[in-house]
Design a protein around this motif. Structure first.
Motif, mmCIF file in Angstrom:
data_model
loop_
_atom_site.group_PDB
_atom_site.id
_atom_site.type_symbol
_atom_site.label_atom_id
_atom_site.label_comp_id
_atom_site.label_asym_id
_atom_site.label_seq_id
_atom_site.Cartn_x
_atom_site.Cartn_y
_atom_site.Cartn_z
ATOM 1 N N PRO A 262 0.861 -1.194 0.191
ATOM 2 C CA PRO A 262 -0.046 -0.059 0.052
ATOM 3 C C PRO A 262 0.947 1.338 0.070
ATOM 4 O O PRO A 262 2.057 1.200 0.358
ATOM 5 N N SER A 263 0.310 2.480 -0.682
ATOM 6 C CA SER A 263 1.029 3.666 -0.626
ATOM 7 C C SER A 263 1.179 4.303 0.636
ATOM 8 O O SER A 263 2.389 4.899 0.962
ATOM 9 N N SER A 264 0.144 3.859 1.515
ATOM 10 C CA SER A 264 0.298 4.765 2.929
ATOM 11 C C SER A 264 0.335 3.715 3.950
ATOM 12 O O SER A 264 -0.602 3.054 3.985
ATOM 13 N N PRO A 265 1.239 3.630 5.137
ATOM 14 C CA PRO A 265 1.170 2.678 6.238
ATOM 15 C C PRO A 265 0.218 3.203 7.468
ATOM 16 O O PRO A 265 0.001 4.566 7.406
ATOM 17 N N LYS B 102 3.615 9.170 -6.364
ATOM 18 C CA LYS B 102 3.979 7.893 -7.079
ATOM 19 C C LYS B 102 5.304 7.504 -7.126
ATOM 20 O O LYS B 102 5.732 6.539 -6.833
ATOM 21 N N GLN B 103 5.961 8.408 -7.622
ATOM 22 C CA GLN B 103 7.349 8.179 -7.811
ATOM 23 C C GLN B 103 8.394 7.847 -6.481
ATOM 24 O O GLN B 103 8.955 7.039 -6.147
ATOM 25 N N LYS B 104 7.767 8.798 -5.128
ATOM 26 C CA LYS B 104 8.336 8.341 -3.863
ATOM 27 C C LYS B 104 8.010 7.198 -3.287
ATOM 28 O O LYS B 104 8.697 6.344 -2.778
ATOM 29 N N ALA B 105 6.775 6.566 -3.519
ATOM 30 C CA ALA B 105 6.173 5.435 -3.042
ATOM 31 C C ALA B 105 7.074 4.431 -3.738
ATOM 32 O O ALA B 105 7.476 3.270 -3.014
ATOM 33 N N ALA B 106 7.126 4.434 -5.390
ATOM 34 C CA ALA B 106 7.817 3.464 -5.655
ATOM 35 C C ALA B 106 9.356 3.230 -5.443
ATOM 36 O O ALA B 106 9.841 2.467 -5.209
ATOM 37 N N SER B 107 9.997 4.581 -5.042
ATOM 38 C CA SER B 107 11.502 4.451 -4.506
ATOM 39 C C SER B 107 11.182 3.853 -3.062
ATOM 40 O O SER B 107 12.271 3.178 -2.772
ATOM 41 N N VAL B 108 10.458 4.161 -2.138
ATOM 42 C CA VAL B 108 10.557 3.571 -0.891
ATOM 43 C C VAL B 108 10.196 2.055 -1.070
ATOM 44 O O VAL B 108 11.003 1.389 -0.127
ATOM 45 N N ARG C 299 10.728 -8.113 4.739
ATOM 46 C CA ARG C 299 9.911 -8.023 6.113
ATOM 47 C C ARG C 299 9.390 -6.955 6.132
ATOM 48 O O ARG C 299 8.286 -6.677 6.605
ATOM 49 N N GLU C 300 9.848 -5.751 5.776
ATOM 50 C CA GLU C 300 9.144 -4.248 5.692
ATOM 51 C C GLU C 300 8.098 -4.362 5.001
ATOM 52 O O GLU C 300 6.869 -3.680 5.201
ATOM 53 N N LYS C 301 8.006 -4.839 3.726
ATOM 54 C CA LYS C 301 7.113 -4.941 2.634
ATOM 55 C C LYS C 301 5.900 -5.864 3.368
ATOM 56 O O LYS C 301 4.699 -5.321 3.354
ATOM 57 N N ASP C 302 6.330 -6.956 4.005
ATOM 58 C CA ASP C 302 5.103 -7.789 4.733
ATOM 59 C C ASP C 302 4.443 -6.919 5.450
ATOM 60 O O ASP C 302 3.104 -6.946 5.828
ATOM 61 N N VAL C 303 5.241 -6.209 6.701
ATOM 62 C CA VAL C 303 4.501 -5.330 7.614
ATOM 63 C C VAL C 303 3.590 -4.304 6.981
ATOM 64 O O VAL C 303 2.477 -4.068 7.526
ATOM 65 N N LYS C 304 3.937 -3.601 6.001
ATOM 66 C CA LYS C 304 3.071 -2.805 5.391
ATOM 67 C C LYS C 304 1.919 -3.245 4.633
ATOM 68 O O LYS C 304 0.903 -2.703 4.475
ATOM 69 N N ILE C 305 1.939 -4.365 4.104
ATOM 70 C CA ILE C 305 0.869 -5.015 3.568
ATOM 71 C C ILE C 305 -0.614 -5.378 4.493
ATOM 72 O O ILE C 305 -1.396 -5.293 4.268
#
Length: 236
Positions: free
Chosen positions: A142-145, A182-188, A195-201
């Motif tokens: 997701p774009s915002s946690p 969108k550019q910033k989200a893609a970069s992040v 693990r960080e991706k899993d937490v955000k999802i």
């Protein structure tokens, strides 16, 4: 023969007090085969009975839908009907918890009961998947946690905190601001660890990953041993 004791020990080793405090294995008819401990057996049996009803209902619905021809004009030709496919996963989301049911074999179900963030809005949702259906939930980040139950649990386990890398944008040109976001989200996202991706999802995604991995392990073990769960229709 199913070794219920060993299977129960495996489940007990894989529970987490916050993310997935309960796991058990049952038949589609509601017969309990193995479960993590400690547990209130009466509550567990009631839960298994409700899951059995939900599983049978959605399995019937999906098998019926799969038998329907993809084109109404093809009703006269049974060869055009889609082949029936069995139900593989049932995800039931309540306000207080998640329940993920996975078919290890046609006559054996693995159930994970998971915790949810205190701020959860959803009251009830059920999602059924047959073999080959898209995975639920999506693995898109997701774009915002937002602070969640699983982020606290994983952060504690890692002895550190995860940074979101998100900042608020002032009002202004919508198209330019949207593109920058969108550019910033893609970069992040590209710089995140898995693990960080899993937490955000989210919690449901982490719970789904857990039951996916456990299902694969159990299936592989059963295949190596040649074990196939028989129909329990004649069980007491």
């Amino acid at each position: 023969m199913l070794n219920a004791l060993k299977l129960s020990e495996l489940l007990a080793k894989n529970v987490d007090p916050q993310l997935y405090p309960r796991m058990f294995v049952m038949s589609p008819n509601g017969t309990l085969m193995a479960y993590s401990t400690p547990v209130d057996i009466k509550d567990l049996r009631d839960q298994a009975a409700l899951i059995s009803m939900a599983w049978k209902e959605h399995e019937t619905q999906h098998l019926t839908a799969r038998r329907q021809p993809s084109n109404p004009d093809d009703d006269a030709d049974p060869d055009t009907a889609r082949p029936p496919q069995g139900l593989e996963t049932l995800t039931i989301e309540f306000q207080s918890n998640n329940i993920i049911v996975r078919a290890i074999q046609p006559k054996l179900l693995l159930v994970l009961v998971g915790g949810v963030p205190p701020s959860r809005k959803i009251s009830f949702k059920i999602t059924a998947e047959t073999y080959g259906d898209p995975r639920y939930p999506s693995t898109d980040v997701p774009s915002s946690p937002s602070p969640t139950l699983e982020s606290a649990a994983l952060d504690q386990a890692a002895d550190g905190e995860l940074s979101s890398g998100e900042t608020s944008n002032p009002s202004g040109d919508e198209s330019g601001a949207s593109l920058k976001r969108k550019q910033k989200a893609a970069s992040v996202v590209s710089s995140m660890s898995q693990r960080e991706k899993d937490v955000k999802i989210g919690a449901l995604h982490i719970q789904r990953k857990k039951i996916d991995a456990l299902t694969e392990f159990i299936r592989r073990d059963f295949d190596e041993r040649g074990f196939v769960m028989p129909d329990d229709s004649n069980f007491p």
